[in-house]
Design an enzyme around this catalytic site. Sequence first.
Site, short mmCIF file in Angstrom:
data_model
loop_
_atom_site.label_atom_id
_atom_site.label_comp_id
_atom_site.label_asym_id
_atom_site.label_seq_id
_atom_site.Cartn_x
_atom_site.Cartn_y
_atom_site.Cartn_z
N LEU A 233 36.88 -7.18 19.60
CA LEU A 233 36.57 -6.41 21.09
C LEU A 233 36.18 -7.68 22.08
CD1 LEU A 233 33.51 -4.46 19.01
CD2 LEU A 233 35.67 -3.59 20.17
N GLY A 234 37.24 -8.41 22.02
CA GLY A 234 37.22 -9.48 23.24
C GLY A 234 35.99 -10.25 22.96
N GLY A 263 43.57 -12.48 19.01
CA GLY A 263 43.70 -11.44 17.91
C GLY A 263 44.30 -11.92 16.69
N ASP A 264 45.47 -12.62 16.82
CA ASP A 264 46.12 -13.25 15.79
C ASP A 264 45.48 -14.15 14.89
OD1 ASP A 264 48.02 -11.56 16.89
OD2 ASP A 264 48.81 -13.40 18.35
N1 ATP Z 1 35.97 -14.18 26.14
C1 ATP Z 1 35.72 -14.69 24.93
N2 ATP Z 1 34.91 -15.46 24.49
C2 ATP Z 1 34.75 -15.56 23.28
N3 ATP Z 1 35.36 -15.27 22.10
C3 ATP Z 1 36.32 -14.22 22.49
C4 ATP Z 1 36.72 -14.19 23.84
N4 ATP Z 1 37.93 -13.15 23.96
C5 ATP Z 1 38.19 -13.04 22.70
N5 ATP Z 1 37.23 -13.54 21.88
C6 ATP Z 1 37.27 -13.83 20.38
O1 ATP Z 1 38.86 -13.59 19.88
C7 ATP Z 1 38.89 -12.15 19.25
C8 ATP Z 1 40.00 -11.36 19.33
O2 ATP Z 1 39.86 -11.19 20.89
P1 ATP Z 1 40.58 -9.84 21.52
O3 ATP Z 1 39.82 -8.85 20.71
O4 ATP Z 1 40.58 -9.84 22.92
O5 ATP Z 1 41.96 -9.55 20.69
P2 ATP Z 1 43.43 -9.10 20.77
O6 ATP Z 1 43.33 -8.31 22.06
O7 ATP Z 1 44.14 -8.77 19.85
O8 ATP Z 1 44.07 -10.58 21.46
P3 ATP Z 1 45.55 -10.97 21.56
O9 ATP Z 1 46.60 -9.84 21.39
O10 ATP Z 1 45.68 -11.44 22.96
O11 ATP Z 1 46.10 -11.88 20.50
C9 ATP Z 1 37.49 -11.57 19.38
O12 ATP Z 1 37.11 -10.89 18.26
C10 ATP Z 1 36.51 -12.85 19.80
O13 ATP Z 1 36.11 -13.30 18.54
O1 F1X Z 2 55.05 -7.64 22.88
P1 F1X Z 2 53.91 -7.90 21.56
O2 F1X Z 2 54.77 -7.70 20.32
O3 F1X Z 2 52.99 -6.58 21.55
O4 F1X Z 2 53.15 -9.04 21.65
C1 F1X Z 2 53.71 -10.22 21.72
C2 F1X Z 2 52.73 -11.49 22.29
O5 F1X Z 2 52.01 -11.15 23.46
O6 F1X Z 2 51.50 -11.13 21.18
C3 F1X Z 2 51.28 -12.65 21.01
C4 F1X Z 2 49.80 -12.62 21.29
O7 F1X Z 2 49.14 -11.87 20.27
C5 F1X Z 2 52.06 -13.63 22.01
O8 F1X Z 2 52.65 -14.79 21.14
C6 F1X Z 2 53.57 -12.72 22.35
O9 F1X Z 2 53.89 -13.04 23.26
#
Ligand code: ATP
Ligand code: F1X
Length: 334
Positions: A233-234, A263-264
């Site tokens: 949840l960011g 997220g990864d």
């Molecule tokens: N601004 C922030 N400050 C602190 N922790 C954060 C912040 N944003 C993300 N995180 C950490 O990263 C985790 C993953 O973030 P998020 O939910 O945005 O994942 P995501 O959308 O799958 O990310 P992405 O696709 O860019 O890899 C969160 O659960 C939190 O632990």
């Molecule tokens: O286009 P997709 O496959 O949804 O996401 C790809 C991507 O945004 O996901 C990673 C971060 O999670 C980056 O390394 C990469 O550029």
Amino acid sequence: MIVTLTANPSLDRTVDLDGPLRRGTVHRATGATVDPGGKGINVARVLHRAGHDVLAVLPGNPGDPLLAALDERGIPYRAVPTSADARTNITIAESDGTTTKLNEPGAPCPAATRTELVEAMVENARAADWVVLSGSLPPGVSDEFYADLVRALRPTGCRVAVDTSEAPLLALAVGFPETAPDLIKPNSDELAQLTGCDAKSLEDDASRGDVGSVAKAGRVLVARGVGAVLATLGSAGAVLVTSEGVWRATPPPVVARSTVGAGDSSLAGYLVAERAGAAPADRLRHAVAYGSAAVALPGTRIPGPDSIDTSAVATEPVPDDPDRTNRPLSRKDM
Ligand SMILES: Nc1ncnc2c1ncn2[C@@H]1O[C@H](COP(=O)(O)OP(=O)(O)OP(=O)(O)O)[C@@H](O)[C@H]1O
Ligand SMILES: O=P(O)(O)OC[C@@]1(O)O[C@H](CO)[C@@H](O)[C@@H]1O
């Protein structure tokens, strides 16, 4: 071993700006970096750095700069010949940590490549304890690809984690419980896509301390056969839902530089703890610690175990809320 599949890998180019992005103007970037990317590759990078045995499966031809970037970092991979080099995804990183992503569609994936990717996954899953299927699908791959792959992986006995979005995620969910993974890692948008909730209110409620709707959405998915839901949840942290219960974790304050790969890193952190035999709350704590550490790094840089501080992450169980459990989700419960 953990095997990751990145059907649509990328070279991630991050361009740094010293101020806000202004549409329609010329910006002089203050710097640029290039990292191997694509969600499964990022998971493999984090796990490899944490000392785990990994294999990243991806489409890729000899000479592709993405493979050179993996070689440089010593990431073990199996590249299946395909139609063209990996796409380049651009991140525009503003000085306040705001990131804008421009993701290309990716190299078209011929039928022979799709078949070989599936064969490589099934073959390597036999010796693995987890496979991770992550990211979008390139042109030429049907939305049912992950659903079909989960079915194909079943006989191997290997556990399956999936992190994807939009049509491939919905196609997977249509097949639940048959295609239900052992772990999914939706962010708020993906949880909304799955359950019809509003993504923004899920994150806004969570940042005010109310994770009731996230917990309810997770319980719906667990009731439909998913082993565990790691909902990120960011900045509001993450919620873990399993058949044993629900936990939430809040990250420490972080100066965000780039959320790409957060997220990864969370998914990788969860698997690090799971493989060490940790209890659910501790797995969640690791996920949030890895995610937050990634956010503090530029571009698609991934955190190493030395930068992880699990003691700074607060976790607590989320009690069942009979009121909310009886209230329907906003659209339909899938
Ligand atoms: N601004 C922030 N400050 C602190 N922790 C954060 C912040 N944003 C993300 N995180 C950490 O990263 C985790 C993953 O973030 P998020 O939910 O945005 O994942 P995501 O959308 O799958 O990310 P992405 O696709 O860019 O890899 C969160 O659960 C939190 O632990
Ligand atoms: O286009 P997709 O496959 O949804 O996401 C790809 C991507 O945004 O996901 C990673 C971060 O999670 C980056 O390394 C990469 O550029």
